[in-house]
Every structure is written in structure tokens, then in C-alpha cells.
Design an enzyme around this catalytic site. Structure first.
Site, PDB file in Angstrom:
ATOM      1  CB  CYS A  17      58.780  26.500 -66.252  1.00  0.00           C
ATOM      2  SG  CYS A  17      58.479  28.159 -65.594  1.00  0.00           S
ATOM      3  CG  ASP A  18      62.695  22.524 -64.695  1.00  0.00           C
ATOM      4  OD1 ASP A  18      61.653  22.585 -64.003  1.00  0.00           O
ATOM      5  OD2 ASP A  18      63.833  22.595 -64.196  1.00  0.00           O
ATOM      6  CB  ILE A  19      59.599  18.238 -66.190  1.00  0.00           C
ATOM      7  CG1 ILE A  19      58.380  17.340 -66.181  1.00  0.00           C
ATOM      8  CG2 ILE A  19      60.682  17.739 -65.258  1.00  0.00           C
ATOM      9  CD1 ILE A  19      58.593  16.007 -66.873  1.00  0.00           C
ATOM     10  CB  ILE A  22      61.513  25.799 -60.912  1.00  0.00           C
ATOM     11  CG1 ILE A  22      62.430  24.611 -61.221  1.00  0.00           C
ATOM     12  CG2 ILE A  22      60.669  25.517 -59.673  1.00  0.00           C
ATOM     13  CD1 ILE A  22      63.441  24.296 -60.125  1.00  0.00           C
TER      14      ILE A  22
END
Length: 132
Positions: A17-19, A22
Site C-alpha cells: 500500500c502507498d501513503i 491503497i
């Protein structure tokens, strides 16, 4: 409804997941590749053995349409079907979140084959015991 020939269940790992919380868009390609490899293994097709024979199966194009986001710990299914289109083997892969059966991604992955470093007309796909 699609006529899927293979499906695999996976789970989102936190580090994918990114910042924003998601799944990063690049990670979806890994999910798709894993599903294709598992499908080929289910047909007893080994990339290692093909490579030893000078046969290389390679992605030549990918189209991905993002519909909904996966988030950490989501479980999901990658479902696929295939078509032979000229020199290409085309995988149509869809990703569904399991909790609500939401379609998260639609992808079209085109694969070509080289034998001894020469592009083929795709005849190798006809010999691999695949379902079209």
C-alpha cells in the site's frame, strides 16, 4: 458473465500500500503475473524448462483499467481467461475483492513467444495444452 478458466485467491500485504492506504498501481501487475504463472504451473508448464529449450514467453503489452481500490488486508481473487490473437496469447484478467465481490481491476495482457531469439507466429501456444 465471463468464462474464466482459472482463479486464485490472494491477500493484500501492508507493504503493497502507498501513503494513501491503497494498493500501489504497480503492485497490480505483480498480482496479474502471479495468477498467470500459477495458471501455467497448473498446466504443468515450467518457465525454467521452456527457457532451457530456448523458448521465451514475454509480455508485449498490458492494459489495466482501475475500477476500485484494494486496501491493506483485503482478500481478493484474480480470475482469467485467454484468447489466441494472431501471434499473441491474450490474457483477460479481472480482480475482485472478496468481501463485496466488487470489480477492482480489468486487465488485458498480451504475450508473445520467441524461440531461439526469433519472434514466432504463436504456434508454440497451440502445443502448450492451454484452454482457449
Amino acid at each position: 458473465m465471463q468464462d474464466y478458466i482459472f482463479e486464485i485467491q490472494l491477500k493484500v500485504r501492508d507493504y503493497e500500500c502507498d501513503i494513501q492506504g491503497i494498493v500501489n498501481n504497480a503492485v497490480y501487475q505483480g498480482y496479474l503475473e502471479h495468477a498467470r504463472h500459477e495458471y501455467l504451473q497448473s498446466k504443468l508448464i515450467s518457465f525454467k524448462e521452456l527457457t532451457a529449450k530456448g523458448i521465451l514467453l514475454m509480455v508485449s503489452r498490458i492494459e489495466m483499467d482501475f475500477k476500485r481500490s484494494l486496501t491493506s488486508r483485503d482478500t481478493f481473487q484474480v480470475k482469467l481467461r485467454m484468447e489466441r490473437q494472431g501471434v499473441k496469447l491474450v490474457f483477460f484478467e479481472d480482480i475482485f475483492r472478496l468481501t463485496d465481490q466488487a470489480l477492482c481491476l480489468k486487465a488485458k495482457v498480451e504475450v508473445i513467444a520467441k524461440i531461439n531469439d526469433k519472434l514466432t507466429r504463436g504456434e508454440i501456444f497451440d502445443t502448450l495444452n492451454l484452454e482457449f
